[in-house]
Design a protein around this motif. Structure first.
Motif, PDB file in Angstrom:
ATOM      1  N   ASP A 104      43.243  76.624  30.033  1.00 16.57           N
ATOM      2  CA  ASP A 104      43.122  77.679  30.123  1.00 16.57           C
ATOM      3  C   ASP A 104      44.633  77.841  28.781  1.00 16.57           C
ATOM      4  O   ASP A 104      44.998  79.155  28.996  1.00 16.57           O
ATOM      5  CB  ASP A 104      44.155  77.763  31.659  1.00 16.57           C
ATOM      6  CG  ASP A 104      43.177  77.962  32.397  1.00 16.57           C
ATOM      7  OD1 ASP A 104      41.770  78.520  32.690  1.00 16.57           O
ATOM      8  OD2 ASP A 104      43.825  78.049  34.202  1.00 16.57           O
ATOM      9  N   THR A 105      44.854  77.191  28.683  1.00 16.85           N
ATOM     10  CA  THR A 105      45.567  77.789  27.031  1.00 16.85           C
ATOM     11  C   THR A 105      45.749  77.183  25.714  1.00 16.85           C
ATOM     12  O   THR A 105      46.336  77.373  25.082  1.00 16.85           O
ATOM     13  CB  THR A 105      47.526  75.664  27.526  1.00 16.85           C
ATOM     14  OG1 THR A 105      46.803  74.857  27.276  1.00 16.85           O
ATOM     15  CG2 THR A 105      48.084  75.929  29.775  1.00 16.85           C
ATOM     16  N   GLY A 106      44.181  76.709  26.167  1.00 17.75           N
ATOM     17  CA  GLY A 106      43.710  77.079  25.152  1.00 17.75           C
ATOM     18  C   GLY A 106      43.715  75.462  24.691  1.00 17.75           C
ATOM     19  O   GLY A 106      43.015  75.783  23.055  1.00 17.75           O
ATOM     20  N   SER A 107      43.485  74.839  25.001  1.00 13.64           N
ATOM     21  CA  SER A 107      43.724  73.224  24.522  1.00 13.64           C
ATOM     22  C   SER A 107      42.941  72.885  25.486  1.00 13.64           C
ATOM     23  O   SER A 107      41.998  73.393  26.074  1.00 13.64           O
ATOM     24  CB  SER A 107      44.858  72.265  25.499  1.00 13.64           C
ATOM     25  OG  SER A 107      46.098  72.802  23.990  1.00 13.64           O
ATOM     26  N   ASP A 108      41.840  71.160  25.164  1.00 14.95           N
ATOM     27  CA  ASP A 108      40.870  71.087  25.598  1.00 14.95           C
ATOM     28  C   ASP A 108      41.140  69.881  26.945  1.00 14.95           C
ATOM     29  O   ASP A 108      41.532  68.590  25.970  1.00 14.95           O
ATOM     30  CB  ASP A 108      39.691  70.147  24.805  1.00 14.95           C
ATOM     31  CG  ASP A 108      38.950  69.474  25.247  1.00 14.95           C
ATOM     32  OD1 ASP A 108      38.625  69.665  27.198  1.00 14.95           O
ATOM     33  OD2 ASP A 108      37.799  68.875  24.449  1.00 14.95           O
ATOM     34  N   GLY A 109      41.012  70.018  28.205  1.00 17.05           N
ATOM     35  CA  GLY A 109      41.623  69.144  29.361  1.00 17.05           C
ATOM     36  C   GLY A 109      40.854  67.959  29.367  1.00 17.05           C
ATOM     37  O   GLY A 109      41.491  67.310  29.661  1.00 17.05           O
ATOM     38  N   MET A 110      39.140  67.902  29.060  1.00 14.56           N
ATOM     39  CA  MET A 110      38.788  66.392  28.717  1.00 14.56           C
ATOM     40  C   MET A 110      39.253  65.868  27.545  1.00 14.56           C
ATOM     41  O   MET A 110      39.122  64.409  27.610  1.00 14.56           O
ATOM     42  CB  MET A 110      37.404  66.955  28.572  1.00 14.56           C
ATOM     43  CG  MET A 110      36.726  67.538  29.686  1.00 14.56           C
ATOM     44  SD  MET A 110      36.859  66.335  30.938  1.00 14.56           S
ATOM     45  CE  MET A 110      36.207  66.813  32.170  1.00 14.56           C
ATOM     46  N   GLU A 111      39.752  66.624  26.645  1.00 17.05           N
ATOM     47  CA  GLU A 111      40.138  65.184  25.772  1.00 17.05           C
ATOM     48  C   GLU A 111      41.739  64.338  26.474  1.00 17.05           C
ATOM     49  O   GLU A 111      41.620  62.960  26.160  1.00 17.05           O
ATOM     50  CB  GLU A 111      40.763  66.094  24.291  1.00 17.05           C
ATOM     51  CG  GLU A 111      40.207  66.171  23.237  1.00 17.05           C
ATOM     52  CD  GLU A 111      41.326  67.362  22.694  1.00 17.05           C
ATOM     53  OE1 GLU A 111      42.547  66.821  22.397  1.00 17.05           O
ATOM     54  OE2 GLU A 111      40.207  67.739  21.604  1.00 17.05           O
ATOM     55  N   LEU A 112      42.045  65.709  27.343  1.00 13.91           N
ATOM     56  CA  LEU A 112      43.667  64.292  28.337  1.00 13.91           C
ATOM     57  C   LEU A 112      42.164  63.290  28.945  1.00 13.91           C
ATOM     58  O   LEU A 112      43.104  62.090  29.035  1.00 13.91           O
ATOM     59  CB  LEU A 112      43.854  65.479  29.410  1.00 13.91           C
ATOM     60  CG  LEU A 112      45.083  64.332  29.900  1.00 13.91           C
ATOM     61  CD1 LEU A 112      46.182  63.862  29.038  1.00 13.91           C
ATOM     62  CD2 LEU A 112      45.919  65.694  30.155  1.00 13.91           C
ATOM     63  N   ILE A 113      41.656  63.577  29.623  1.00 14.54           N
ATOM     64  CA  ILE A 113      40.586  62.539  30.422  1.00 14.54           C
ATOM     65  C   ILE A 113      40.060  61.217  29.656  1.00 14.54           C
ATOM     66  O   ILE A 113      40.765  60.040  30.157  1.00 14.54           O
ATOM     67  CB  ILE A 113      39.554  63.535  31.112  1.00 14.54           C
ATOM     68  CG1 ILE A 113      39.593  64.351  32.241  1.00 14.54           C
ATOM     69  CG2 ILE A 113      39.081  62.038  31.917  1.00 14.54           C
ATOM     70  CD1 ILE A 113      41.068  64.117  32.822  1.00 14.54           C
ATOM     71  N   ALA A 114      40.262  61.306  28.461  1.00 16.13           N
ATOM     72  CA  ALA A 114      39.648  60.379  27.079  1.00 16.13           C
ATOM     73  C   ALA A 114      40.381  59.650  27.508  1.00 16.13           C
ATOM     74  O   ALA A 114      40.591  58.271  27.205  1.00 16.13           O
ATOM     75  CB  ALA A 114      38.324  61.346  25.835  1.00 16.13           C
ATOM     76  N   GLU A 115      41.804  60.068  26.654  1.00 16.54           N
ATOM     77  CA  GLU A 115      43.390  59.468  26.176  1.00 16.54           C
ATOM     78  C   GLU A 115      43.549  58.622  27.611  1.00 16.54           C
ATOM     79  O   GLU A 115      43.414  57.178  27.263  1.00 16.54           O
ATOM     80  CB  GLU A 115      44.345  60.730  25.782  1.00 16.54           C
ATOM     81  CG  GLU A 115      43.935  61.079  24.834  1.00 16.54           C
ATOM     82  CD  GLU A 115      45.027  62.116  24.526  1.00 16.54           C
ATOM     83  OE1 GLU A 115      44.905  62.967  23.394  1.00 16.54           O
ATOM     84  OE2 GLU A 115      46.475  62.090  24.861  1.00 16.54           O
ATOM     85  N   ILE A 116      43.427  58.979  28.840  1.00 14.44           N
ATOM     86  CA  ILE A 116      44.246  57.965  29.917  1.00 14.44           C
ATOM     87  C   ILE A 116      43.205  57.356  30.621  1.00 14.44           C
ATOM     88  O   ILE A 116      43.218  55.811  30.425  1.00 14.44           O
ATOM     89  CB  ILE A 116      44.152  59.341  31.331  1.00 14.44           C
ATOM     90  CG1 ILE A 116      45.274  60.434  30.533  1.00 14.44           C
ATOM     91  CG2 ILE A 116      44.270  58.921  32.547  1.00 14.44           C
ATOM     92  CD1 ILE A 116      44.758  61.554  31.841  1.00 14.44           C
ATOM     93  N   LYS A 117      41.773  57.296  29.897  1.00 12.53           N
ATOM     94  CA  LYS A 117      40.536  56.203  29.909  1.00 12.53           C
ATOM     95  C   LYS A 117      40.912  55.226  29.509  1.00 12.53           C
ATOM     96  O   LYS A 117      40.694  54.005  29.636  1.00 12.53           O
ATOM     97  CB  LYS A 117      39.523  56.570  30.160  1.00 12.53           C
ATOM     98  CG  LYS A 117      37.935  56.151  30.199  1.00 12.53           C
ATOM     99  CD  LYS A 117      37.946  55.755  31.587  1.00 12.53           C
ATOM    100  CE  LYS A 117      36.444  55.564  31.767  1.00 12.53           C
ATOM    101  NZ  LYS A 117      36.634  53.588  31.697  1.00 12.53           N
ATOM    102  N   THR A 118      41.515  55.370  27.827  1.00 14.88           N
ATOM    103  CA  THR A 118      41.385  54.505  27.001  1.00 14.88           C
ATOM    104  C   THR A 118      42.687  54.151  28.009  1.00 14.88           C
ATOM    105  O   THR A 118      42.823  52.649  26.927  1.00 14.88           O
ATOM    106  CB  THR A 118      41.330  55.002  25.671  1.00 14.88           C
ATOM    107  OG1 THR A 118      40.082  56.285  25.421  1.00 14.88           O
ATOM    108  CG2 THR A 118      41.388  54.292  24.915  1.00 14.88           C
TER     109      THR A 118
END
Ligand code: E4P
Length: 218
Positions: free
Chosen positions: A136-150
């Protein structure tokens, strides 16, 4: 991948649970408001329907009161998972709930990889990054999921990534591709996972041909 439903609507939970696809439930104060019910009664009823973890959120913002609320929520049923906000008091409560109450903890309102790192260090059972609100803020929520997974894989943290604030079936697919352990989605999104126009079209054609055979299986 585990499927949790993000609702406090008991009727919806009953119906989805009957399908055999439900691994748990997440609620929050807004969802309790929407249900129109009393948090303790609603949580108790949900826990009697679903075997898996049922997240119920503390509303205190200060450690001592959080712990008082956590103890009350924990008494409701053995599968209540205590949800705490991603604040310093919340992290401290997370550690105490895990060690003193021996309860699952879901650390909620996560919007950064560093917050997720802190939750893992506090021994959280689940970390809830809110992908839809980030989108909603214009960023990509899925990028955060990928970062946390790593990060979690780098250090063998056992905290499970609970993809939250899911708005679309694509969120579910992307979370699964990244390897998030859990997704919590509204009932309509979970039901939408099964839909495909070619399935509907193919089934209609099979049934039409079957009718022409004049046969019956049973
Ligand atoms: C997760 O536990 C939260 O209840 C939820 O996913 C928040 O979703 P929303 O952003 O649609 O309110």
């Amino acid at each position: 991948m585990k499927f949790f439903v993000d609702t406090a609507d008991v009727k919806e939970i009953r119906e989805l649970n009957a399908l055999g696809l439900l691994d748990g439930v997440t609620t929050n104060p807004s969802l309790i408001l929407k249900s129109g019910g009393d948090i303790k009664k609603v949580t108790k009823e949900i826990c009697s329907i679903v075997d898996g973890p049922v997240s119920a959120e503390v509303v205190a913002t200060e450690y001592d009161q959080m712990m008082r609320e956590a103890k009350i929520l924990a008494k409701i049923a053995s599968n209540v998972c205590i949800k705490v906000p991603l604040t310093l008091d919340g992290l401290r409560a997370c550690k105490s709930i895990r060690s003193d109450l021996n309860r699952d903890v879901n650390v909620t309102l996560c919007f950064s990889a560093n917050q997720a790192l802190l939750a893992a260090k506090a021994g959280a059972t689940f970390i809830s990054p809110f992908v839809g609100r980030i989108d909603d803020t214009g960023s990509d929520g899925m990028e955060l999921i990928a970062e946390i997974k790593t990060i979690y894989d780098n250090y063998d943290f056992t905290t499970e990534i609970l993809t939250a604030s899911v708005r679309t079936v694509n969120h579910v697919k992307q979370a699964a591709l990244i390897g998030a352990h859990v997704v919590t989605a509204p009932p309509a999104t979970l039901r939408a996972l099964v839909s495909h126009p070619l399935t509907d079209k193919g089934l209609a054609a099979f049934l039409a041909d079957w009718a022409k055979t004049g046969q019956k299986i049973g």
